[in-house]
Design an enzyme around this catalytic site. Structure first.
Site, short mmCIF file in Angstrom:
data_model
loop_
_atom_site.label_atom_id
_atom_site.label_comp_id
_atom_site.label_asym_id
_atom_site.label_seq_id
_atom_site.Cartn_x
_atom_site.Cartn_y
_atom_site.Cartn_z
N ASP A 42 39.27 38.13 40.53
CA ASP A 42 39.03 39.29 39.68
C ASP A 42 37.54 39.58 39.77
OD1 ASP A 42 41.68 39.32 38.94
OD2 ASP A 42 41.35 38.24 37.08
N HIS A 75 46.97 33.61 40.80
CA HIS A 75 45.70 32.95 40.50
C HIS A 75 45.79 31.43 40.61
CE1 HIS A 75 42.78 36.02 39.27
NE2 HIS A 75 43.82 36.73 38.85
N HIS A 95 41.55 43.26 40.81
CA HIS A 95 42.28 42.10 41.33
C HIS A 95 42.52 42.21 42.83
CE1 HIS A 95 45.46 38.85 40.95
NE2 HIS A 95 45.71 39.36 42.15
N GLU A 110 45.66 46.92 39.04
CA GLU A 110 44.40 46.36 38.54
C GLU A 110 43.29 46.61 39.56
OE1 GLU A 110 46.46 42.62 36.10
OE2 GLU A 110 45.09 42.20 37.76
#
Length: 233
Positions: free
Chosen positions: A140, A133, A203, A200
């Site tokens: 996200d 990130h 993500h 995830e």
């Protein structure tokens, strides 16, 4: 759109990812725009996570690809960006927050097992490691209904540190709404060049070392990026 199944995940190892070369492109960080089918909601700022900023920003190409992905969706749907570029201070705060959640949910696990589980959901925070990130190449996201603004059922909450968050989790339950919704999100993002973090469902990456790892690229094009809040007020 014909939705293909989500593949069985390849486990990630942060030690391998941090060794990938970076040839920095020097693309700018820009604010994610609010269009009819692409919107932002800075969820960590809204939930008072320490040091979180009140806007979602990402690299220029990432934003362009997000809009391309949104344009591939059925007309009544859109992409909602919950987080993108993230400072090291926010990353540390999230490690602590999600680490505490894991201790509450899995008190029977040893400290080492809890730390291993944490690494599935939050990248390390170290001076010598560039978290995904921090590059501005990670986003996200979720899907929303443009008519009602409701989020689609993804079968697990955002940042939920359980196996239900693994992107392929509902593949053996094809009639569950989350299976088709995840397939849709995964498909449009994959088509425009993003990779997904298999632990995830929310993500996705482009240009950074995690993207290079999952796409077997020789190098990443995004290293650490910086957003100066003062400069952009």
């Amino acid at each position: 759109m014909l939705l293909s199944s989500i593949p069985t995940p390849i486990e990630h190892d942060w030690r391998h990812i941090e060794n990938i070369s970076i040839f920095e492109s020097n693309e700018s960080l820009l604010a994610v725009p609010n269009t009819q089918n692409l919107k932002q909601l800075p969820i960590y700022f809204d939930s008072n996570v320490n040091h979180a900023i009140n806007i979602c920003v990402a690299r220029q190409s990432v934003i362009q690809k997000l809009q391309q992905a949104a344009d591939l969706l059925p007309k009544h749907l859109g992409i909602l960006v919950l987080d993108a570029w993230r400072s090291s201070a926010v990353q540390k705060a999230l490690q602590e927050k999600i680490g505490d959640n894991i201790k509450t949910i899995y008190p029977h696990l040893s400290v080492d097992e809890q730390q291993q589980l944490l690494s599935d959901f939050v990248a390390p925070v170290r001076a010598d490691f560039i978290s995904p990130h921090l590059t501005g190449g990670s986003v996200d996201i979720t899907l929303f209904n443009r008519e009602t603004n409701e989020w689609l059922d993804m079968g697990a909450g955002f940042d939920e540190p359980t196996e239900r968050s693994h992107t392929h989790f509902y593949e053996d339950q094809p009639t569950h709404p989350a299976c088709q919704n995840r397939r849709l999100l995964y498909s449009v993002m994959n088509l425009v060049g993003f990779s997904n973090l298999p632990t995830e469902w929310w993500h996705f990456d482009y240009g950074n070392s995690l993207w290079a790892y999952y796409n077997q690229k020789s190098h990443a094009i995004y290293g650490a990026a910086h957003w100066d809040v003062v400069d952009h007020q």
